[in-house]
Design a protein around this motif. Sequence first.
Motif, PDB file in Angstrom:
ATOM      1  N   ARG A  18       0.835  -1.203   0.000  1.00  0.00           N
ATOM      2  CA  ARG A  18       0.000   0.000   0.000  1.00  0.00           C
ATOM      3  C   ARG A  18       0.868   1.252   0.000  1.00  0.00           C
ATOM      4  O   ARG A  18       0.570   2.215  -0.686  1.00  0.00           O
ATOM      5  N   ASP A  19       1.952   1.227   0.780  1.00  0.00           N
ATOM      6  CA  ASP A  19       2.878   2.365   0.810  1.00  0.00           C
ATOM      7  C   ASP A  19       3.509   2.601  -0.561  1.00  0.00           C
ATOM      8  O   ASP A  19       3.692   3.742  -0.978  1.00  0.00           O
TER       9      ASP A  19
ATOM     10  N   LEU B  57       0.948   4.319  -2.754  1.00  0.00           N
ATOM     11  CA  LEU B  57       0.874   5.733  -2.394  1.00  0.00           C
ATOM     12  C   LEU B  57       2.099   6.493  -2.901  1.00  0.00           C
ATOM     13  O   LEU B  57       1.975   7.602  -3.428  1.00  0.00           O
TER      14      LEU B  57
ATOM     15  N   HIS C  22      -5.535  -2.972  -3.258  1.00  0.00           N
ATOM     16  CA  HIS C  22      -4.902  -1.985  -2.386  1.00  0.00           C
ATOM     17  C   HIS C  22      -5.579  -0.626  -2.531  1.00  0.00           C
ATOM     18  O   HIS C  22      -5.807   0.074  -1.542  1.00  0.00           O
TER      19      HIS C  22
ATOM     20  N   LEU D 287      -7.275   1.699   0.301  1.00  0.00           N
ATOM     21  CA  LEU D 287      -6.818   3.077   0.499  1.00  0.00           C
ATOM     22  C   LEU D 287      -7.967   4.064   0.326  1.00  0.00           C
ATOM     23  O   LEU D 287      -8.036   5.081   1.018  1.00  0.00           O
ATOM     24  N   GLU D 288      -8.894   3.736  -0.573  1.00  0.00           N
ATOM     25  CA  GLU D 288     -10.061   4.594  -0.760  1.00  0.00           C
ATOM     26  C   GLU D 288     -10.933   4.583   0.493  1.00  0.00           C
ATOM     27  O   GLU D 288     -11.433   5.626   0.922  1.00  0.00           O
TER      28      GLU D 288
ATOM     29  N   ASP E  93      -9.922   4.256   3.429  1.00  0.00           N
ATOM     30  CA  ASP E  93      -9.203   5.056   4.426  1.00  0.00           C
ATOM     31  C   ASP E  93      -9.129   6.526   4.019  1.00  0.00           C
ATOM     32  O   ASP E  93      -8.469   7.312   4.695  1.00  0.00           O
TER      33      ASP E  93
ATOM     34  N   LEU F 123      -7.551   7.882   1.582  1.00  0.00           N
ATOM     35  CA  LEU F 123      -6.206   8.297   1.180  1.00  0.00           C
ATOM     36  C   LEU F 123      -6.084   8.466  -0.332  1.00  0.00           C
ATOM     37  O   LEU F 123      -5.181   9.150  -0.802  1.00  0.00           O
TER      38      LEU F 123
ATOM     39  N   LEU G 201      -4.104  10.852  -5.158  1.00  0.00           N
ATOM     40  CA  LEU G 201      -4.044  11.026  -3.713  1.00  0.00           C
ATOM     41  C   LEU G 201      -5.084  12.049  -3.262  1.00  0.00           C
ATOM     42  O   LEU G 201      -5.437  12.952  -4.017  1.00  0.00           O
TER      43      LEU G 201
ATOM     44  N   SER H 283      -3.955  12.223   2.479  1.00  0.00           N
ATOM     45  CA  SER H 283      -2.718  11.446   2.311  1.00  0.00           C
ATOM     46  C   SER H 283      -1.466  12.319   2.352  1.00  0.00           C
ATOM     47  O   SER H 283      -0.364  11.803   2.515  1.00  0.00           O
TER      48      SER H 283
END
Length: 97
Positions: free
Chosen positions: A10-11, A14, A42, A46-47, A49, A51, A70, A74
């Motif tokens: 995930r990082d 991003l 992923h 992330l969506e 969250d 981010l 982003l 984020s």
Amino acid sequence: MKAEDSGRARDKVLFHLKTKGPQTAAQLARRLGVTPMAVRQHLYGLEQDALVSFIDERKRVGRPSRIWRLTSKSTAMFPDNHSELAVGIIDAVKAAF
């Protein structure tokens, strides 16, 4: 997949969105060397969250492309050290002259 591996993936997603700008899941998958479905999983997390978000970009033919980007939330994950860099450069110039 371990939770730690998932977090790193995930990082990476991003990071690529931050450094390369908005992209499709297929573009991210090529850059990361994984399948588009793995990237989508992923991105959906992330969506949730808040981010990342997406827009559907229409094309002349076929389905729209989902472009991921982003969110403002984020940005907190990417520290801004520009002020420290500027002060360091000024100090170096002062020392040199």
